[in-house]
Design a protein around this motif. Structure first.
Motif, PDB file in Angstrom:
ATOM      1  N   THR A   1       2.863  11.842  55.767  1.00 14.18           N
ATOM      2  CA  THR A   1       2.958  11.288  54.420  1.00 14.18           C
ATOM      3  C   THR A   1       2.962   9.772  54.428  1.00 14.18           C
ATOM      4  O   THR A   1       2.385   9.146  53.574  1.00 14.18           O
ATOM      5  N   ARG A   2       3.624   9.187  55.383  1.00 15.42           N
ATOM      6  CA  ARG A   2       3.695   7.730  55.488  1.00 15.42           C
ATOM      7  C   ARG A   2       4.187   7.403  56.895  1.00 15.42           C
ATOM      8  O   ARG A   2       4.686   8.269  57.591  1.00 15.42           O
TER       9      ARG A   2
ATOM     10  N   LYS B   1       3.563  16.436  55.135  1.00 15.07           N
ATOM     11  CA  LYS B   1       3.227  17.061  53.863  1.00 15.07           C
ATOM     12  C   LYS B   1       2.210  18.161  54.134  1.00 15.07           C
ATOM     13  O   LYS B   1       1.351  18.014  55.003  1.00 15.07           O
TER      14      LYS B   1
END
Length: 133
Positions: free
Chosen positions: A59-60, A119
């Motif tokens: 996701t990051r 995710k």
């Protein structure tokens, strides 16, 4: 083909693995501080129930909190869930028809070890040529 693989997966691996993830999620949610791990466990449990046609992506970039959270998860629950994937993949690999299901089990091990910062998306949502984590 995805639907057929998901149905076979559900019967032979998916339901049992999802129950393990959901049990870990319930235990994590009982202690208020560990709710983020519980949410991640429920998310991965749903993925383990019906994995074909979906991918895990980052996701990051992982921060310090995510890294520490993943280390705690690895020690408390990740290793046991990964062992569950290995144990359920062995009989699938032994049968010729179960080899794709065994590979799907192996594919779930990294996210079972380090679930925070990941995710789950439909494969159709990915950019062409991109492969998830």
């Amino acid at each position: 083909m995805r639907t057929l693989l998901n149905i076979i997966w559900f019967i032979f691996s998916g339901l049992w693995l999802a129950l393990g993830y959901w049990a870990a999620g319930i235990i994590a949610c009982i202690f208020i501080v560990t709710i983020p791990w519980g949410i991640a466990s429920f998310r991965i449990g749903n993925y383990a129930l019906w994995p074909f046609g979906r991918e895990v992506i980052e996701t990051r970039p992982a921060g310090v909190a995510t890294t520490l959270g993943n280390i705690i998860w690895l020690i408390v629950a990740g290793v046991w869930l990964a062992i569950g994937h290995v144990v359920t993949s062995i009989p699938l690999f032994i049968s010729i028809i179960g080899i794709p299901l065994g590979w799907a089990n192996i594919k779930l091990i990294p996210v079972s070890l380090m679930p925070l910062g990941k995710k789950i998306v439909d494969s159709d949502q990915l950019m062409p040529g991109y492969r998830g984590a």
